[in-house]
Scaffold this active site. Structure first.
Site, mmCIF file in Angstrom:
data_model
loop_
_atom_site.group_PDB
_atom_site.id
_atom_site.type_symbol
_atom_site.label_atom_id
_atom_site.label_comp_id
_atom_site.label_asym_id
_atom_site.label_seq_id
_atom_site.Cartn_x
_atom_site.Cartn_y
_atom_site.Cartn_z
ATOM 1 C CE1 TYR A 154 -3.893 2.222 0.617
ATOM 2 C CE2 TYR A 154 -2.637 3.249 2.317
ATOM 3 C CZ TYR A 154 -3.881 3.297 1.391
ATOM 4 O OH TYR A 154 -4.911 4.285 1.668
ATOM 5 C CE LYS A 158 -3.912 4.725 -1.911
ATOM 6 N NZ LYS A 158 -4.947 5.443 -2.780
#
Length: 258
Positions: A154, A158
């Site tokens: 993640y 991002k």
């Protein structure tokens, strides 16, 4: 005030995506809603139709599927979006040494590749239709700036969104299109509840204990709510933000000041 715009929102069925859609609906803007969950998306669209006097269209698709996205953009080509908000995202709780390749690829497909595809397709339509003051707003994360144990895929996905934002901000400026990202901290949502359940045990805690640890780290002493993010989206979408582009703004209650 933002009205008479056409707004495309991914992840629109719940959480940040729905809060953003509701904020635009309250200003009577046309909405294009995208989400993988067909039933939740239908319910969200019906709720929003009771708020706005403008059209609300729902597209239940997998945003990592380029063909499905091309079909959506073909459908809206005569009335393209002049504001795009990329809210959809997924997470996985796993130490990097344990993440299966397929799991890593899925996170990047939804969180990063989809942002690239949607932003690219939307920008082309904005340019072709000579839309002025176009807006692309990406929902990133504080995890894009500070690594989090057990959240490697993640965090990396991002961080890539932030760089896509920066480069597209540079490349689209000449067309009057701004591209910005918001990096929220811990936002009360189903995704965060999943984080509590899955990452808590990695840290040797129950979900409730892990929630308290994360909340205690926030200087303002509360988790964010989706509406906090929606308020910043509305600012970035308005004319007053026309001189901001390529920026990834942290919205984390002081958790990180980067």
């Amino acid at each position: 005030m933002i009205n008479n715009s056409t707004v495309l929102i991914t992840g629109a069925a719940r959480g940040i995506g729905f809060a953003v859609a509701k904020a635009f609906a309250e200003k009577n803007n046309r909405l294009y809603l995208i989400d993988l969950n067909k039933d939740l998306l239908h319910d969200a669209a019906e709720r929003l139709k009771r708020i706005t006097s403008e059209e609300v269209l729902a597209f239940p698709i997998d945003i990592s599927d380029s063909i499905a996205l091309e079909n959506v953009f073909s459908h809206i080509k005569n009335e393209p979006a002049d504001i795009v908000v990329n809210c959809a995202g997924i997470s996985t709780s796993n130490l990097i040494k344990n993440i299966p390749e397929a799991e890593w690829d899925k996170v990047f497909a939804v969180n990063t590749k989809a942002v690239f595809l949607i932003s690219k397709m939307a920008a082309k339509q904005m340019i072709d239709r000579k839309i002025k003051n176009g807006r692309i707003i990406n929902i990133s994360s504080q995890a894009s700036k500070i690594g989090e144990r057990g959240n490697g895929a993640y965090c990396a996905s991002k961080a890539a969104v932030n760089m896509i934002t920066q480069v597209m901000g540079l490349e689209l400026a000449e067309y009057g299109i701004t591209v910005n990202a918001i990096c929220p901290g811990y936002v009360r949502s189903e995704l965060l509840e999943q984080v509590f359940r899955e990452r808590g045990p990695i840290e040797g805690m129950t979900a409730e204990e892990y929630e308290k640890v994360l909340t205690d780290k926030v200087p303002v002493k509360r988790l964010a709510v989706p509406e906090d993010v929606a308020e910043l989206v509305m600012f970035l979408a308005c004319e007053k933000a026309s001189y901001m582009t390529g920026i990834s703004t942290t919205l984390a209650g002081g958790t990180t000041l980067i």
